[in-house]
Design an enzyme around this catalytic site. Structure first.
Site, short mmCIF file in Angstrom:
data_model
loop_
_atom_site.label_atom_id
_atom_site.label_comp_id
_atom_site.label_asym_id
_atom_site.label_seq_id
_atom_site.Cartn_x
_atom_site.Cartn_y
_atom_site.Cartn_z
N PHE A 99 1.39 3.82 -5.31
CA PHE A 99 0.11 3.15 -5.21
C PHE A 99 -1.00 3.96 -5.86
CE2 PHE A 99 2.30 1.85 -1.14
CZ PHE A 99 2.83 0.71 -1.69
N TRP B 119 -6.02 -2.77 -4.64
CA TRP B 119 -5.89 -1.32 -4.82
C TRP B 119 -4.46 -0.87 -4.57
CZ3 TRP B 119 -4.42 2.69 -1.58
CH2 TRP B 119 -4.69 3.98 -2.03
N HIS B 120 -3.79 -1.50 -3.62
CA HIS B 120 -2.44 -1.06 -3.27
C HIS B 120 -1.40 -1.45 -4.31
CE1 HIS B 120 -4.00 -0.17 0.79
NE2 HIS B 120 -2.94 0.60 0.89
N GLY B 121 -1.68 -2.43 -5.14
CA GLY B 121 -0.68 -2.77 -6.14
C GLY B 121 -1.02 -4.04 -6.90
#
Length: 464
Positions: A464, A319-321
């Site tokens: 993000f 999810w963050h990248g």
């Protein structure tokens, strides 16, 4: 447009809130929706399709929820359609570039001209949209019958682009009927200013220190400077995101909403498990409610619990990248949290000194994996952090760390102090409004000067 900009503070806020407070209650959602869409449009003016995507998301969620209640025998199918739409949009804009890049690297002659630009806030409003239709599916909330109210919910500018992640049940009553007290407006503006100060006066200088160390090259820094750099980044990401969350909470109060708290002094935690209950609280709550518990949580034995934790932390990393470092980061957190859950967590909680030392080492190491996207550079950085890997303690410039310590020691000390509960307890005991007003006024003037001089950076979580 970002919160820590002169345009937002001196143009958008006065114009928006003047209209918002002057109109009667039934019109406030109109102003909120219109102002939020204008705010988003300004930030995406070079990519108008991003605004269209947000509008389509609003309308699709609204219709899916109504159809689930109208045709209950088909509600699972409608839920799947809504979730797939959101995840496809997120995958297309956030991960397709990385995937195509890897395919071009691995497959000779393969080339894709499509290059997606990540829409601001898509990771956050995607999760809010999924949470809404999932809650309607479960019967936790009723489907919203007003497109205006749902549109105002999903697009609220104070939390649209970087959270906190607000579920519909947390604001539904206020969307339908809210009163705005003068004390709440004053308190909210004070919270906004304090968050602005954390961002502009603390996170930005610490971020400059980290950027300068990155510019030198990890192979060329000494071990002390490498540790100073990752500590500086650890403070930067905390005060950047904590500051933004406070600003969002303050704006929410000014609008008549109670935006949930997103941080609870995470750097004072004794374990990584506790840390992630205190850091980005709304994201952790989302994964627990909509992933971990539906998978079975910890109800089906140790192996099932491990599987569920693995899924949650892999998804948290992704999810963050889009990058191998985020997968590595998520896997690392899973391993640490699993060890704490089944082996060492109780010991660390019973021995707080050992727990604090453990976290003082672990927090910056986890942020190094999070921040350095190039795996070879990450490896080089770790050889500097731990010189027994063969790179040696010192760089070409033996005492390079003294230069940066001399420049940035006030910010490092301020970061250390403000990571604890003590300063906030002291501030909370001040009852004299004049003293608080002067304190916030000084912060506001200092922030305005820094922004005027161009000493500002985008919020880290925007990417993000």
């Amino acid at each position: 447009m970002v919160f820590s900009s002169l345009q937002f503070i001196f143009i958008f806020i006065p114009a928006f809130f003047l209209c918002y407070y002057l109109v009667p209650g039934r019109m406030k959602n109109v102003i909120l929706l219109a102002g939020s869409l204008i705010f988003y449009f300004v930030g995406t003016i070079k990519n108008p399709e991003h605004l269209i995507l947000l509008l389509v998301s609003i309308m699709l969620d609204f219709e899916v929820a109504i159809l689930m209640e109208k045709y209950p025998m088909w509600k699972k199918a409608f839920l799947i359609v809504g979730v797939i739409f959101h995840l496809l949009c997120l995958a297309t804009f956030k991960y397709s570039g990385f995937a195509f890049g890897e395919m071009e690297r691995l497959i000779p002659g393969f080339h894709v001209a499509f290059k997606a630009v990540l829409p601001i806030g898509i990771s956050f409003y995607t999760f809010q949209g999924i949470s809404y239709i999932a809650d309607v599916y479960k019967g936790k909330v009723r489907a919203e019958q007003s497109l205006l109210r749902y549109g105002a919910y999903l697009s609220m500018f104070e939390q649209l682009i970087a959270g906190p992640i607000v579920t519909y049940d947390q604001v539904s009553e206020r969307l339908a009927n809210r009163t705005i007290a003068v004390d709440s407006v004053i308190s909210g503006f004070g919270t906004f200013i304090f968050g602005l100060g954390l961002k502009v006066l603390l996170a930005n200088p610490l971020g400059k220190m980290w950027s300068q160390i990155c510019a030198i090259g990890f192979e060329s820094v000494s071990t002390p400077l490498a540790w100073m750099g990752i500590v500086a980044f650890s403070f930067q990401i905390y005060f950047d995101f904590f500051g933004y969350s406070l600003m969002a909470m303050g704006l929410g109060k000014m609008l008549g909403f109670n935006i949930p708290k997103n941080f609870d002094h995470p750097y004072t935690s004794l374990t990584m498990t506790e840390f992630w209950k205190r850091w980005h609280i709304t994201l952790g709550s989302w994964f627990r409610e909509y992933v971990y518990i539906p998978l079975g949580g910890n109800r089906n034995g140790g192996m099932a619990t491990l599987r569920n934790l693995l899924v949650v932390w892999l998804l948290t990393g992704i999810w963050h990248g889009a990058g191998y470092n985020f997968v590595l980061w998520g896997m690392g957190l899973f391993i640490v949290i699993a060890l704490e859950k089944f082996l060492i967590g109780g010991f660390l909680n019973r021995n707080p000194i050992i727990g604090h030392v453990y976290m003082i080492l672990l927090i910056p190491l986890s942020w190094a994996v999070f921040q350095i996207t190039d795996i070879s550079q990450l490896q080089a950085f770790f050889t500097r952090l731990f010189p027994f890997f063969g790179q040696g303690v010192w760089s070409v410039f033996r005492y390079d760390f003294l230069k940066y310590l001399n420049l940035y020691w006030p910010f490092l000390i301020a970061g250390l102090l403000l990571s604890t509960k003590w300063p906030y307890r002291i501030i909370g005991k001040i009852r004299n409004r004049a003293v608080i007003g002067i304190f916030l006024g000084v912060i506001f003037v200092a922030c305005t000067y820094c922004m005027y001089r161009g000493l500002d950076d985008p919020f880290l979580y925007f990417r993000f």
